[in-house]
Design an enzyme around this catalytic site. Structure first.
Site, PDB file in Angstrom:
ATOM      1  N   TYR A 153      -3.885   5.968  10.068  1.00 41.13           N
ATOM      2  CA  TYR A 153      -3.628   6.708  11.307  1.00 41.13           C
ATOM      3  C   TYR A 153      -4.928   7.180  11.962  1.00 41.13           C
ATOM      4  O   TYR A 153      -5.066   7.165  13.195  1.00 41.13           O
ATOM      5  CB  TYR A 153      -2.723   7.899  10.981  1.00 41.13           C
ATOM      6  CG  TYR A 153      -2.097   8.591  12.175  1.00 41.13           C
ATOM      7  CD1 TYR A 153      -2.246   8.099  13.472  1.00 41.13           C
ATOM      8  CD2 TYR A 153      -1.338   9.737  11.999  1.00 41.13           C
ATOM      9  CE1 TYR A 153      -1.657   8.736  14.556  1.00 41.13           C
ATOM     10  CE2 TYR A 153      -0.740  10.390  13.073  1.00 41.13           C
ATOM     11  CZ  TYR A 153      -0.907   9.886  14.348  1.00 41.13           C
ATOM     12  OH  TYR A 153      -0.324  10.525  15.405  1.00 41.13           O
ATOM     13  N   ALA A 154      -5.899   7.597  11.177  1.00 41.76           N
ATOM     14  CA  ALA A 154      -7.159   8.087  11.744  1.00 41.76           C
ATOM     15  C   ALA A 154      -7.851   7.002  12.570  1.00 41.76           C
ATOM     16  O   ALA A 154      -8.481   7.298  13.590  1.00 41.76           O
ATOM     17  CB  ALA A 154      -8.085   8.570  10.618  1.00 41.76           C
ATOM     18  N   ASN A 198      -3.815   9.204   1.724  1.00 39.95           N
ATOM     19  CA  ASN A 198      -4.330   8.730   3.010  1.00 39.95           C
ATOM     20  C   ASN A 198      -4.753   9.878   3.916  1.00 39.95           C
ATOM     21  O   ASN A 198      -5.929  10.012   4.244  1.00 39.95           O
ATOM     22  CB  ASN A 198      -3.270   7.897   3.740  1.00 39.95           C
ATOM     23  CG  ASN A 198      -3.455   6.415   3.554  1.00 39.95           C
ATOM     24  OD1 ASN A 198      -4.409   5.958   2.929  1.00 39.95           O
ATOM     25  ND2 ASN A 198      -2.533   5.641   4.094  1.00 39.95           N
ATOM     26  N   ASP A 255      -2.119  16.126  20.793  1.00 40.41           N
ATOM     27  CA  ASP A 255      -0.853  15.748  20.159  1.00 40.41           C
ATOM     28  C   ASP A 255      -0.882  16.037  18.661  1.00 40.41           C
ATOM     29  O   ASP A 255       0.164  16.105  18.024  1.00 40.41           O
ATOM     30  CB  ASP A 255      -0.570  14.257  20.370  1.00 40.41           C
ATOM     31  CG  ASP A 255      -0.140  13.955  21.804  1.00 40.41           C
ATOM     32  OD1 ASP A 255       0.086  14.916  22.574  1.00 40.41           O
ATOM     33  OD2 ASP A 255      -0.023  12.766  22.149  1.00 40.41           O
ATOM     34  N   ASP A 311       0.818  -1.211   0.000  1.00 41.66           N
ATOM     35  CA  ASP A 311       0.000   0.000   0.000  1.00 41.66           C
ATOM     36  C   ASP A 311       0.852   1.261   0.000  1.00 41.66           C
ATOM     37  O   ASP A 311       0.481   2.278  -0.591  1.00 41.66           O
ATOM     38  CB  ASP A 311      -0.936   0.000   1.216  1.00 41.66           C
ATOM     39  CG  ASP A 311      -2.111  -0.955   1.040  1.00 41.66           C
ATOM     40  OD1 ASP A 311      -2.244  -1.524  -0.065  1.00 41.66           O
ATOM     41  OD2 ASP A 311      -2.886  -1.131   1.995  1.00 41.66           O
TER      42      ASP A 311
END
Length: 288
Positions: free
Chosen positions: A184-185, A141, A171, A70
């Site tokens: 990441y989400a 992404n 953060d 990916d």
């Protein structure tokens, strides 16, 4: 039936020996089909093949084949943003969301693609501009505003279409496409978006306020992230996890949908939900 392909651009990132081995297998198969092959990187075993820049693929090729995973698809998609050249991914290693052809079924799967037996999957990209500069940062992404080399939180405000949304200490903040909603989400507590949705998710990373929750908005919106003038923690904006740009107090990061979409090709029986089940282990039977 879709249009078959005759000129193939092979995109590789020679990070590991396994990638070169996979490239050799793919090239030998394409040569058996008497197809024209272009490489973005030279390979010692195939010095007779033309090596061209990825930027020249759209003028020279009918199809791009990306070998790796990916991450390789993300890389080639950013490079081909603004073109209509289709991309197909051959996965080397773990199961991928985007690169779903496999080496052990290469002849069967790639033959189907080359014969026009595929379905198209278009994905939109995001772009970011800092302080009104021309947008040149592209992500398939996600775009992330985050603390840099510090364990301290950053302070920022978020605006949508010029309207104030909130101010927060966290953060960071992840702005993700449906493609990136499983990256990441997701680890930041965001929802999984269906890949056909025209939407983005805003997910805060370790926010200070318990009331902070992920937010899904239309992808047509303009999102502005303003670093607070009182922010003394070093911060940065990154796209798809690549080395980013440092930010200063008062900087504004404008995030918008890119004007063009990326065209991925899948096998006709491709099932995104079966990949979700496998990657997230949803299909395991529960035991007492």
């Amino acid at each position: 039936m879709n249009q078959p392909f005759l000129r193939i651009g092979l995109y590789i990132r020679r990070d590991e020996p396994v990638i070169e081995h996979a490239a050799i297998k793919v090239i030998e198969f394409l040569q058996s089909k008497s197809l024209t092959i272009f490489l973005n990187e030279p390979l010692s075993f195939f010095t007779e093949l033309d090596v061209i820049s990825i930027n020249d693929f759209p003028q020279s090729c009918d199809l791009t084949i990306a070998i790796g995973g990916d991450g390789t698809i993300l890389s080639v998609s950013r490079a081909l943003a603004g073109t209509t050249l289709p991309i197909v991914g051959i996965n080397v290693g773990r199961l991928g969301f985007l690169a779903d052809l496999t080496l052990n079924k290469l002849e069967q799967q790639l033959s189907a693609i080359l014969d026009g037996k595929y379905r198209e999957d278009t994905r939109f990209l995001l772009q970011a501009a800092i302080n009104g500069d021309e947008a040149n940062a592209i992500a398939m992404n996600d775009i992330v505003v985050h603390a840099h080399q510090s364990l301290r939180m950053i302070e920022f405000e978020t605006y949508i279409n010029g309207h104030f949304l909130n101010s927060q200490r966290a953060d960071g903040l992840v702005i993700a496409t449906p493609t990136g909603s499983t990256a990441y989400a997701l680890s930041a507590g965001g929802p999984i978006l269906d890949v056909d949705l025209d939407a983005v998710v805003l997910a805060s990373v370790s926010p200070h306020a318990l009331s902070n929750r992920p937010l899904v908005v239309a992808a047509s919106n303009t999102i502005d992230i303003v670093i607070s003038e009182q922010n003394y923690t070093s911060s940065m904006v990154t796209c798809d996890g690549r080395s980013g740009q440092l930010l200063q107090p008062g900087d504004t990061i404008r995030i918008e949908r890119h004007a063009n979409r990326i065209k991925l090709l899948h096998l006709e029986d491709h099932d995104h939900y079966s990949i979700l089940r496998a990657k997230l282990e949803w299909g395991k039977k529960l035991t007492c």
